[in-house]
Structure formats: structure tokens, C-alpha cells
Design a protein around this motif. Sequence first.
Motif, PDB file in Angstrom:
ATOM      1  N   THR A 136       7.130   3.963 -20.171  1.00  0.00           N
ATOM      2  CA  THR A 136       6.014   4.791 -20.722  1.00  0.00           C
ATOM      3  C   THR A 136       6.247   6.189 -20.359  1.00  0.00           C
ATOM      4  O   THR A 136       7.253   6.635 -19.672  1.00  0.00           O
ATOM      5  N   ASP A 137       5.334   6.843 -21.158  1.00  0.00           N
ATOM      6  CA  ASP A 137       5.259   8.272 -20.991  1.00  0.00           C
ATOM      7  C   ASP A 137       4.840   8.823 -19.761  1.00  0.00           C
ATOM      8  O   ASP A 137       3.900   7.917 -19.062  1.00  0.00           O
ATOM      9  N   ALA A 138       5.100   9.885 -19.029  1.00  0.00           N
ATOM     10  CA  ALA A 138       4.459  10.211 -17.846  1.00  0.00           C
ATOM     11  C   ALA A 138       3.095  10.770 -18.061  1.00  0.00           C
ATOM     12  O   ALA A 138       2.723  11.430 -19.156  1.00  0.00           O
ATOM     13  N   GLU A 139       2.161  10.294 -17.403  1.00  0.00           N
ATOM     14  CA  GLU A 139       0.867  10.816 -17.214  1.00  0.00           C
ATOM     15  C   GLU A 139       0.423  11.278 -16.028  1.00  0.00           C
ATOM     16  O   GLU A 139       0.792  10.827 -14.884  1.00  0.00           O
ATOM     17  N   PRO A 140      -0.562  12.267 -15.941  1.00  0.00           N
ATOM     18  CA  PRO A 140      -1.022  13.000 -14.790  1.00  0.00           C
ATOM     19  C   PRO A 140      -1.804  11.891 -13.980  1.00  0.00           C
ATOM     20  O   PRO A 140      -2.734  11.140 -14.628  1.00  0.00           O
TER      21      PRO A 140
ATOM     22  N   VAL B 224       0.905  -1.128  -0.033  1.00  0.00           N
ATOM     23  CA  VAL B 224      -0.055   0.036  -0.080  1.00  0.00           C
ATOM     24  C   VAL B 224       0.912   1.161   0.003  1.00  0.00           C
ATOM     25  O   VAL B 224       1.932   1.267   0.811  1.00  0.00           O
ATOM     26  N   PRO B 225       0.568   2.287  -0.866  1.00  0.00           N
ATOM     27  CA  PRO B 225      -0.565   2.310  -1.675  1.00  0.00           C
ATOM     28  C   PRO B 225      -0.253   1.800  -3.098  1.00  0.00           C
ATOM     29  O   PRO B 225      -1.290   1.916  -3.980  1.00  0.00           O
ATOM     30  N   PHE B 226       0.804   1.261  -3.312  1.00  0.00           N
ATOM     31  CA  PHE B 226       1.174   0.787  -4.961  1.00  0.00           C
ATOM     32  C   PHE B 226       0.885  -0.717  -4.836  1.00  0.00           C
ATOM     33  O   PHE B 226       1.880  -1.498  -5.169  1.00  0.00           O
ATOM     34  N   VAL B 227      -0.370  -1.356  -4.864  1.00  0.00           N
ATOM     35  CA  VAL B 227      -0.791  -2.647  -4.970  1.00  0.00           C
ATOM     36  C   VAL B 227      -0.751  -3.347  -6.426  1.00  0.00           C
ATOM     37  O   VAL B 227      -1.000  -2.409  -7.425  1.00  0.00           O
ATOM     38  N   ASN B 228      -0.154  -4.196  -6.424  1.00  0.00           N
ATOM     39  CA  ASN B 228       0.297  -4.816  -7.815  1.00  0.00           C
ATOM     40  C   ASN B 228       1.072  -4.227  -8.779  1.00  0.00           C
ATOM     41  O   ASN B 228       0.925  -4.092  -9.972  1.00  0.00           O
ATOM     42  N   SER B 229       2.295  -3.421  -8.040  1.00  0.00           N
ATOM     43  CA  SER B 229       2.860  -2.629  -8.949  1.00  0.00           C
ATOM     44  C   SER B 229       4.294  -3.195  -9.472  1.00  0.00           C
ATOM     45  O   SER B 229       5.390  -2.572  -9.909  1.00  0.00           O
TER      46      SER B 229
ATOM     47  N   ALA C 147       4.688   7.412 -14.516  1.00  0.00           N
ATOM     48  CA  ALA C 147       5.346   6.544 -15.548  1.00  0.00           C
ATOM     49  C   ALA C 147       5.642   4.958 -15.014  1.00  0.00           C
ATOM     50  O   ALA C 147       5.812   4.967 -13.726  1.00  0.00           O
ATOM     51  N   SER C 148       5.637   4.219 -15.984  1.00  0.00           N
ATOM     52  CA  SER C 148       5.802   2.913 -15.580  1.00  0.00           C
ATOM     53  C   SER C 148       7.208   2.275 -16.487  1.00  0.00           C
ATOM     54  O   SER C 148       7.280   2.935 -17.593  1.00  0.00           O
ATOM     55  N   LEU C 149       7.764   1.250 -16.095  1.00  0.00           N
ATOM     56  CA  LEU C 149       8.769   0.605 -16.847  1.00  0.00           C
ATOM     57  C   LEU C 149       8.559  -0.787 -16.969  1.00  0.00           C
ATOM     58  O   LEU C 149       8.133  -1.478 -16.050  1.00  0.00           O
ATOM     59  N   ALA C 150       9.124  -1.391 -17.929  1.00  0.00           N
ATOM     60  CA  ALA C 150       9.010  -2.941 -18.004  1.00  0.00           C
ATOM     61  C   ALA C 150      10.799  -3.353 -17.969  1.00  0.00           C
ATOM     62  O   ALA C 150      11.584  -2.566 -18.443  1.00  0.00           O
TER      63      ALA C 150
END
Length: 83
Positions: A74-78, A20-25, A57-60
Motif C-alpha cells: 500500500t501507499d504510506a498513510e499518515p 500489542v500494539p499491533f493487534v491482528n497485524s 504502510a502494509s503489504l500482502a
Amino acid sequence: MPLTVPDPYFDLSVSRLNQVPFVNSFGTLDAEGRAKIDIVLPAAFLPGLAGLVLNHASLAADVTGTGVIVTATTDAEPLALVP
């Protein structure tokens, strides 16, 4: 454009993988190369954070016994926090 400068939100998201707070991250992508993260904030925190906008943003990556190789970003998203 991907995020390029780590900040406190970045540090928090990396230090709290699958907590928490980033569940399944942190996990694996599905057969179509997708994944879903849930950001879950306790209700008591929302009034003070309502209206805050974070850039997410996310990464693989390939994780091996010798290290981590980032393969995509990924690109940054608000991300707007709303009550």
C-alpha cells in the motif's frame, strides 16, 4: 508511494506482529482482499506520544515453506496518535 527506507517504527511493527500494539497485524485477507489491523496503545503511553505522526504502510505476501514473496504494497498513510 510505498515506504522505502526502514526505520525504528518499521522494525517495531515487524518484530511485534500480532502483539500489542499491533493487534491482528499478521493473517489472511478476506474474500474481498481486505484486512484490518488494530494499533492499541496503553493509555499511560498516550500523553508522551500525543501529536506524533507515523507513516504506516502494509503489504500482502505469499508465505511458503521456502520463503516470503511480497505480492502487493500500500501507499504510506499518515497515522496521527491522539489522546
